[in-house]
Design a protein around this motif. Structure first.
Motif, PDB file in Angstrom:
ATOM      1  N   ASP A  12       0.865  -1.190   0.000  1.00  0.00           N
ATOM      2  CA  ASP A  12       0.000   0.000   0.000  1.00  0.00           C
ATOM      3  C   ASP A  12       0.902   1.241   0.000  1.00  0.00           C
ATOM      4  O   ASP A  12       1.549   1.541   1.005  1.00  0.00           O
ATOM      5  CB  ASP A  12      -0.882  -0.051   1.257  1.00  0.00           C
ATOM      6  CG  ASP A  12      -1.808   1.153   1.366  1.00  0.00           C
ATOM      7  OD1 ASP A  12      -1.695   2.093   0.553  1.00  0.00           O
ATOM      8  OD2 ASP A  12      -2.656   1.141   2.289  1.00  0.00           O
ATOM      9  N   ARG A  19       4.287   1.821   6.789  1.00  0.00           N
ATOM     10  CA  ARG A  19       5.179   2.787   6.113  1.00  0.00           C
ATOM     11  C   ARG A  19       5.217   4.110   6.889  1.00  0.00           C
ATOM     12  O   ARG A  19       6.280   4.723   7.033  1.00  0.00           O
ATOM     13  CB  ARG A  19       4.715   3.032   4.677  1.00  0.00           C
ATOM     14  CG  ARG A  19       5.059   1.915   3.715  1.00  0.00           C
ATOM     15  CD  ARG A  19       4.553   2.192   2.297  1.00  0.00           C
ATOM     16  NE  ARG A  19       4.861   1.084   1.424  1.00  0.00           N
ATOM     17  CZ  ARG A  19       6.035   0.919   0.802  1.00  0.00           C
ATOM     18  NH1 ARG A  19       6.978   1.817   0.939  1.00  0.00           N
ATOM     19  NH2 ARG A  19       6.252  -0.136   0.040  1.00  0.00           N
ATOM     20  N   PRO A  95       3.697  -5.430   7.446  1.00  0.00           N
ATOM     21  CA  PRO A  95       2.252  -5.618   7.510  1.00  0.00           C
ATOM     22  C   PRO A  95       1.905  -7.101   7.603  1.00  0.00           C
ATOM     23  O   PRO A  95       2.654  -7.931   7.082  1.00  0.00           O
ATOM     24  CB  PRO A  95       1.763  -5.037   6.166  1.00  0.00           C
ATOM     25  CG  PRO A  95       2.946  -5.016   5.274  1.00  0.00           C
ATOM     26  CD  PRO A  95       4.159  -4.896   6.157  1.00  0.00           C
ATOM     27  N   ASN A  98      -2.100 -12.463   5.348  1.00  0.00           N
ATOM     28  CA  ASN A  98      -2.472 -13.867   5.517  1.00  0.00           C
ATOM     29  C   ASN A  98      -1.799 -14.494   6.743  1.00  0.00           C
ATOM     30  O   ASN A  98      -1.202 -15.565   6.656  1.00  0.00           O
ATOM     31  CB  ASN A  98      -2.193 -14.648   4.220  1.00  0.00           C
ATOM     32  CG  ASN A  98      -3.172 -14.216   3.141  1.00  0.00           C
ATOM     33  OD1 ASN A  98      -4.390 -14.314   3.332  1.00  0.00           O
ATOM     34  ND2 ASN A  98      -2.670 -13.687   2.041  1.00  0.00           N
ATOM     35  N   SER A 138       1.800  -4.136  11.396  1.00  0.00           N
ATOM     36  CA  SER A 138       0.459  -3.539  11.291  1.00  0.00           C
ATOM     37  C   SER A 138      -0.497  -4.634  10.848  1.00  0.00           C
ATOM     38  O   SER A 138      -0.177  -5.434   9.969  1.00  0.00           O
ATOM     39  CB  SER A 138       0.488  -2.411  10.254  1.00  0.00           C
ATOM     40  OG  SER A 138       1.141  -2.836   9.075  1.00  0.00           O
ATOM     41  N   ARG A 139      -1.655  -4.669  11.472  1.00  0.00           N
ATOM     42  CA  ARG A 139      -2.601  -5.727  11.143  1.00  0.00           C
ATOM     43  C   ARG A 139      -4.027  -5.221  11.195  1.00  0.00           C
ATOM     44  O   ARG A 139      -4.374  -4.407  12.058  1.00  0.00           O
ATOM     45  CB  ARG A 139      -2.399  -6.957  12.012  1.00  0.00           C
ATOM     46  CG  ARG A 139      -2.457  -6.784  13.496  1.00  0.00           C
ATOM     47  CD  ARG A 139      -1.209  -6.259  14.145  1.00  0.00           C
ATOM     48  NE  ARG A 139      -0.079  -7.168  14.185  1.00  0.00           N
ATOM     49  CZ  ARG A 139      -0.007  -8.247  14.953  1.00  0.00           C
ATOM     50  NH1 ARG A 139      -0.967  -8.539  15.791  1.00  0.00           N
ATOM     51  NH2 ARG A 139       1.055  -9.012  14.921  1.00  0.00           N
ATOM     52  N   GLY A 140      -4.846  -5.744  10.262  1.00  0.00           N
ATOM     53  CA  GLY A 140      -6.206  -5.249  10.127  1.00  0.00           C
ATOM     54  C   GLY A 140      -7.099  -5.608  11.282  1.00  0.00           C
ATOM     55  O   GLY A 140      -7.974  -4.832  11.689  1.00  0.00           O
ATOM     56  N   TYR A 143      -5.360  -9.381  17.679  1.00  0.00           N
ATOM     57  CA  TYR A 143      -4.790 -10.694  18.013  1.00  0.00           C
ATOM     58  C   TYR A 143      -4.462 -10.845  19.497  1.00  0.00           C
ATOM     59  O   TYR A 143      -3.820 -11.808  19.898  1.00  0.00           O
ATOM     60  CB  TYR A 143      -3.546 -10.946  17.133  1.00  0.00           C
ATOM     61  CG  TYR A 143      -3.955 -11.038  15.680  1.00  0.00           C
ATOM     62  CD1 TYR A 143      -4.330 -12.245  15.107  1.00  0.00           C
ATOM     63  CD2 TYR A 143      -4.067  -9.885  14.909  1.00  0.00           C
ATOM     64  CE1 TYR A 143      -4.784 -12.324  13.802  1.00  0.00           C
ATOM     65  CE2 TYR A 143      -4.520  -9.936  13.601  1.00  0.00           C
ATOM     66  CZ  TYR A 143      -4.877 -11.155  13.061  1.00  0.00           C
ATOM     67  OH  TYR A 143      -5.342 -11.229  11.775  1.00  0.00           O
TER      68      TYR A 143
END
Ligand SMILES: Cc1cc2nc3c(=O)[nH]c(=O)nc-3n(C[C@H](O)[C@H](O)[C@H](O)COP(=O)(O)O)c2cc1C
Length: 215
Positions: A12, A19, A95, A98, A138-140, A143
């Motif tokens: 991205d 970033r 990032p 998966n 970075s994660r959507g 967790y």
């Protein structure tokens, strides 16, 4: 000259959180003094080829007699390891893709984690031991303990194992979660939490860059 190796791997180029965070680290680094240098490698814009042969995973002394390594691949591996060796500190934008790392970043790991050269296999070869590396994941989704994603972050362990355990580098992990809270309606209620996490991660970039840059 205190040198930062700044790696990014997000696909991205417009709104990437990792970033933005690694850039914050690099800017803080250069603000410490005019002598503080940054060497940047963008693994997404300038992707590395996959390892052309398994022989590159081994120090030359551990290769079998019939293993042939293309000269250009060997040269590329040398450049990447030198870049890492010459850096005083490393920051990696990672990032979560998966539940793991982007394949572009994995390709870099495959070149630099070399048994018997940069990591221990039969002799105590860890020339990069103790070098600080900051991983920015970075994660959507989320967790943490008690979330549906608990136990499924396979990214951070798969970075810590080669860099921290095999190569002995001094790893610090900074995560920022729920980055998809503004894109996905189902995650909208977590937008405030995502913003708080991002702010904390940005402050961590400044604090870590100052601390590691002053060392
Ligand atoms: C190919 C791809 C795979 C993804 N897989 C996951 C995933 O497994 N878990 C998750 O929480 N988010 C996933 N996401 C969302 C990203 O982790 C999220 O957008 C994150 O902010 C990406 O980092 P960046 O903002 O630096 O690009 C995925 C995104 C992409 C593009």
């Amino acid at each position: 000259m205190p040198t930062l190796l700044h790696l990014d791997s997000s696909a991205d180029l417009r709104t990437s959180v990792s970033r933005a965070l690694t850039a914050r680290f690099a800017t803080t680094w250069t603000e410490i003094s005019p002598d503080h240098l940054v060497v940047q490698r963008d693994l997404h814009l300038d992707p590395l080829p996959h390892l052309p042969t398994n022989a590159l995973h081994w120090a030359p002394r551990l290769r079998t007699a019939d293993e042939v390594v293309p000269a250009d691949a060997e040269q590329l591996q040398k450049v990447l390891i030198e870049e890492l060796t010459n850096a005083d500190v490393v920051v990696i934008g990672a990032p979560m893709y998966n539940w793991g790392m982007p394949s572009t970043l994995k390709a870099w790991i495959d070149y630099v984690q070399v048994s018997g050269l940069t990591s221990i296999i039969d002799e105590p070869t860890q020339p990069l031991a103790g070098k600080p590396v900051v991983i920015v994941s970075s994660r959507g989704a989320s967790y943490g303990a008690g979330t549906p994603g608990e136990g499924t972050d396979f990214e951070v362990p798969s970075l810590v194992q080669p860099l921290g355990v095999a190569m002995g580098m001094d790893v610090t992990v900074v995560t920022t979660e729920l980055t998809l809270a503004t894109r996905l309606p189902a995650l909208n209620p977590f937008a405030g939490q995502a913003a708080d996490e991002l702010e904390k991660a940005a402050q961590a970039m400044v604090d870590l860059a100052r601390k590691l840059g002053a060392a």
